[in-house]
Motif scaffolding. Structure first.
Motif, mmCIF file in Angstrom:
data_model
loop_
_atom_site.group_PDB
_atom_site.id
_atom_site.type_symbol
_atom_site.label_atom_id
_atom_site.label_comp_id
_atom_site.label_asym_id
_atom_site.label_seq_id
_atom_site.Cartn_x
_atom_site.Cartn_y
_atom_site.Cartn_z
ATOM 1 N N ALA A 81 -3.669 64.893 -1.672
ATOM 2 C CA ALA A 81 -4.195 66.258 -1.604
ATOM 3 C C ALA A 81 -5.115 66.593 -2.765
ATOM 4 C CB ALA A 81 -3.025 67.254 -1.562
ATOM 5 N N ASP A 82 -4.889 65.988 -3.929
ATOM 6 C CA ASP A 82 -5.631 66.438 -5.109
ATOM 7 C C ASP A 82 -5.955 65.300 -6.072
ATOM 8 O OD1 ASP A 82 -3.087 65.909 -5.916
ATOM 9 O OD2 ASP A 82 -2.707 67.848 -6.859
ATOM 10 N N VAL A 83 -6.260 64.119 -5.527
ATOM 11 C CA VAL A 83 -6.657 62.985 -6.359
ATOM 12 C C VAL A 83 -8.134 62.704 -6.098
ATOM 13 C CG1 VAL A 83 -6.258 60.560 -6.926
ATOM 14 C CG2 VAL A 83 -4.329 62.035 -6.286
ATOM 15 N N TYR A 84 -8.905 62.674 -7.164
ATOM 16 C CA TYR A 84 -10.360 62.532 -7.042
ATOM 17 C C TYR A 84 -10.854 61.364 -7.887
ATOM 18 C CZ TYR A 84 -9.966 67.267 -5.189
ATOM 19 O OH TYR A 84 -9.611 68.361 -4.437
ATOM 20 N N TYR A 85 -12.019 60.837 -7.500
ATOM 21 C CA TYR A 85 -12.669 59.827 -8.323
ATOM 22 C C TYR A 85 -13.177 60.474 -9.609
ATOM 23 C CZ TYR A 85 -12.681 56.587 -4.374
ATOM 24 O OH TYR A 85 -12.302 55.753 -3.351
ATOM 25 N N LYS A 86 -13.254 59.682 -10.658
ATOM 26 C CA LYS A 86 -13.802 60.165 -11.918
ATOM 27 C C LYS A 86 -15.230 60.649 -11.677
ATOM 28 C CE LYS A 86 -14.411 58.830 -16.771
ATOM 29 N NZ LYS A 86 -13.534 59.866 -17.322
ATOM 30 N N PHE A 87 -15.536 61.823 -12.164
ATOM 31 C CA PHE A 87 -16.813 62.455 -11.849
ATOM 32 C C PHE A 87 -17.943 61.951 -12.741
ATOM 33 C CE2 PHE A 87 -19.974 65.846 -12.488
ATOM 34 C CZ PHE A 87 -20.412 66.000 -11.179
ATOM 35 N N ARG A 88 -19.092 61.782 -12.113
ATOM 36 C CA ARG A 88 -20.340 61.543 -12.822
ATOM 37 C C ARG A 88 -21.409 62.375 -12.138
ATOM 38 N NH1 ARG A 88 -25.241 59.079 -12.853
ATOM 39 N NH2 ARG A 88 -25.889 57.916 -14.718
ATOM 40 N N PRO A 89 -22.172 63.184 -12.881
ATOM 41 C CA PRO A 89 -23.185 64.022 -12.224
ATOM 42 C C PRO A 89 -24.293 63.183 -11.623
ATOM 43 C CG PRO A 89 -23.456 64.091 -14.613
ATOM 44 C CD PRO A 89 -22.171 63.354 -14.345
ATOM 45 N N SER A 90 -24.993 63.762 -10.667
ATOM 46 C CA SER A 90 -26.153 63.081 -10.114
ATOM 47 C C SER A 90 -27.147 62.819 -11.241
ATOM 48 C CB SER A 90 -26.805 63.922 -9.019
ATOM 49 O OG SER A 90 -27.460 65.050 -9.565
ATOM 50 N N SER A 91 -27.857 61.702 -11.153
ATOM 51 C CA SER A 91 -28.737 61.299 -12.247
ATOM 52 C C SER A 91 -29.876 62.282 -12.456
ATOM 53 C CB SER A 91 -29.278 59.892 -11.987
ATOM 54 O OG SER A 91 -28.238 58.944 -12.051
ATOM 55 N N ASN A 92 -30.426 62.839 -11.376
ATOM 56 C CA ASN A 92 -31.508 63.805 -11.532
ATOM 57 C C ASN A 92 -31.021 65.074 -12.236
ATOM 58 O OD1 ASN A 92 -33.740 62.426 -10.378
ATOM 59 N ND2 ASN A 92 -32.956 62.843 -8.325
ATOM 60 N N PHE A 93 -29.830 65.516 -11.913
ATOM 61 C CA PHE A 93 -29.260 66.697 -12.572
ATOM 62 C C PHE A 93 -28.979 66.406 -14.047
ATOM 63 C CE2 PHE A 93 -25.601 69.426 -13.679
ATOM 64 C CZ PHE A 93 -26.159 70.678 -13.423
ATOM 65 N N ALA A 94 -28.417 65.239 -14.331
ATOM 66 C CA ALA A 94 -28.168 64.848 -15.716
ATOM 67 C C ALA A 94 -29.473 64.791 -16.507
ATOM 68 C CB ALA A 94 -27.447 63.509 -15.773
ATOM 69 N N TYR A 95 -30.530 64.298 -15.864
ATOM 70 C CA TYR A 95 -31.841 64.200 -16.512
ATOM 71 C C TYR A 95 -32.363 65.579 -16.892
ATOM 72 C CZ TYR A 95 -36.864 63.160 -16.970
ATOM 73 O OH TYR A 95 -38.155 63.044 -17.421
ATOM 74 N N LEU A 96 -32.191 66.554 -16.001
ATOM 75 C CA LEU A 96 -32.733 67.890 -16.227
ATOM 76 C C LEU A 96 -31.889 68.726 -17.171
ATOM 77 C CD1 LEU A 96 -33.826 68.786 -12.581
ATOM 78 C CD2 LEU A 96 -35.335 68.351 -14.524
ATOM 79 N N THR A 97 -30.562 68.544 -17.158
ATOM 80 C CA THR A 97 -29.686 69.487 -17.854
ATOM 81 C C THR A 97 -28.770 68.874 -18.904
ATOM 82 O OG1 THR A 97 -27.820 69.322 -16.305
ATOM 83 C CG2 THR A 97 -29.609 70.825 -15.705
ATOM 84 N N GLY A 98 -28.329 67.640 -18.697
ATOM 85 C CA GLY A 98 -27.331 67.050 -19.582
ATOM 86 C C GLY A 98 -25.923 67.534 -19.324
#
Length: 458
Positions: free
Chosen positions: A31-48
């Motif tokens: 019900a509440d187990v998720y993969y370790k999160f990584r932001p989309s690369s384009n979003f990371a590029y724009l915002t950090g």
């Protein structure tokens, strides 16, 4: 924020607002187990920004940067910890303002009235769809989901996916000084992790235990995530290009090929080294290793602005054929070997690719460069492999079989393969090898000396 300024500057003539989502947590199981999160690369590029559920709104004309945050229930703090306030989030991200996603339509009406176009990527986070729908109209949203590149609706804003992705890819191909610093830091930590594997390796160890040694050392160096699944192939497994099973036992006479890199601020290293499990190369292993090293040295010596990648790759393949001929593995003229495609029997992959936020990074021409420019970061990764399938096909092809020295080829089958990969910045007057700057050995004698000094079995 400097990357947002670069991208918005290029898009100012397109008009409209830029909307980019960082992505959501991906469900794994239960019900509440998720993969370790990584932001989309384009979003990371724009915002950090590194947390899930965020998006950003950029105005190319005014350079206004608005961070869009998820509004989580108060009780979520019990399970996952609370989020900072909107003002704190804006300050941390260097944004002009931070708003909740549910307030996006009214915020746009107040601050960006009159805008006729919303520039977005083809895909965006599911929880943001309602806000985008309200901005652009349900018809436009459905058009994007069905693959249309440009659509309009009865609403006030048209939704377009025609410009943004290609512009971001063009921006990301040329690295800023800050990005180069991140890539060098990733190389330093990843190099230390590779050497930790050399120190840990001994016959009888499992490939996944070497993978664990890499991940542990990368974490100790401050790199919290790997850039891609580790490839740890011992013996014949070294001939499998994207081998990720990592379940075999390392034999005493095996070469071990490891292709692994970790991220610093989402910028990844991509380093490959091949080393002897015993700590000493056999004469046969050293011959193939030095062949591959000579290919890489040939290519690296020619990396500079203006070089056509296809020409560099072709000259490296010609050298491969000459070296194989000198070792008595192939025969015939260079023209005949080239025409028959013998080089691709032993090296079926390309010479390298762009590197950055993605391990196979983006550009306006795709992941492989056409002509090198200052600011490009690329991999240079020749290899020689003895792959059962490719060899079987070659021996079954009369044209190719006549150019192979079968006894010599079959004598090398157990070796598996050798690949050597460095990460290289193209500079104004040549190049800087980031992997070597990080102190990563690659000469056969250097590898043996390191293992003799640090390996637990020595």
């Amino acid at each position: 924020m400097i990357h947002a300024c670069i991208a918005t500057g290029l898009l100012i003539h397109a008009g409209g607002l830029i909307y980019v989502s960082g992505g959501d947590l991906q469900h794994r199981n239960g019900a509440d187990v998720y993969y370790k999160f990584r932001p989309s690369s384009n979003f990371a590029y724009l915002t950090g920004v590194t947390e899930p559920g965020f998006a950003c709104l950029l105005d190319p004309e005014t350079q206004r940067f608005t961070l869009v945050a998820p509004k989580v229930p108060e009780d979520a703090a019990v399970w996952w910890g609370g989020l900072p306030s909107l003002d704190q989030l804006a300050e941390q991200a260097g944004a002009d303002a931070c708003i909740y996603a549910e307030d996006l339509p009214s915020y746009v009406q107040r601050h960006h009235a009159g805008q006729a176009q919303l520039l977005a990527l083809p895909h965006f986070a599911q929880h943001q769809q309602q806000a985008v729908q309200q901005l652009a109209g349900l018809q436009a949203l459905k058009a994007v989901q069905s693959g249309s590149t440009n659509s309009s609706s009865a609403g006030q804003i048209q939704l377009s996916t025609a410009f943004l992705e290609s512009t971001l890819h063009r921006c990301r191909a040329t690295k800023t000084a800050a990005e180069i610093g991140c890539l060098l830091e990733a190389s330093c930590g990843s190099s230390a992790a590779h050497k930790a594997m050399w120190a840990a390796c001994q016959p009888g160890i499992k490939e996944f235990q070497l993978e664990a040694a890499f991940a542990h050392a990368a974490g100790q160096a401050g790199l919290m995530q790997l850039g891609y699944p580790c490839i740890v192939g011992a013996g014949r497994n070294a001939a499998i290009l994207h081998y990720e099973r990592n379940s075999a036992t390392v034999g005493p006479n095996d070469l071990v090929l490891v292709d692994a890199g970790a991220e610093f601020r989402h910028y990844t290293a991509d380093i490959t080294r091949t080393f002897p499990a015993s700590g000493k190369f056999t004469a046969q292993q050293r011959d193939i290793y030095n062949l591959v090293l000579s290919l890489q040295q040939h290519a690296l010596a020619r990396v500079k602005p203006g070089v056509a990648w296809a020409e560099l790759q072709q000259s490296t393949r010609h050298l491969l054929l000459e070296q194989l001929q000198q070792l008595g593995i192939v025969k015939g003229s260079l023209a005949a070997l080239t025409e028959a495609g013998i080089d691709r029997v032993f090296m079926p992959h390309g010479l390298g690719h762009f590197l950055g936020l993605d391990v196979h990074d983006v550009s306006d021409v795709g992941p492989v460069p056409e002509r090198l420019e200052a600011g490009h970061v690329i991999t240079v990764e020749p290899g020689v492999y003895f792959m059962p399938l490719l060899l079987q096909r070659a021996f079954s092809d009369p044209k190719q079989a006549s150019l192979l020295v079968r006894p010599a080829v079959e004598a090398l089958a157990e070796l598996g393969g050798v690949r050597i990969e460095d990460n290289v910045l193209v500079t104004a007057d040549g190049h800087l090898n980031l992997t070597m700057a990080a102190g990563m050995p690659k000469e056969a004698d250097e590898i043996e000396a390191y293992m003799a000094a640090h390996n637990v079995q020595q």
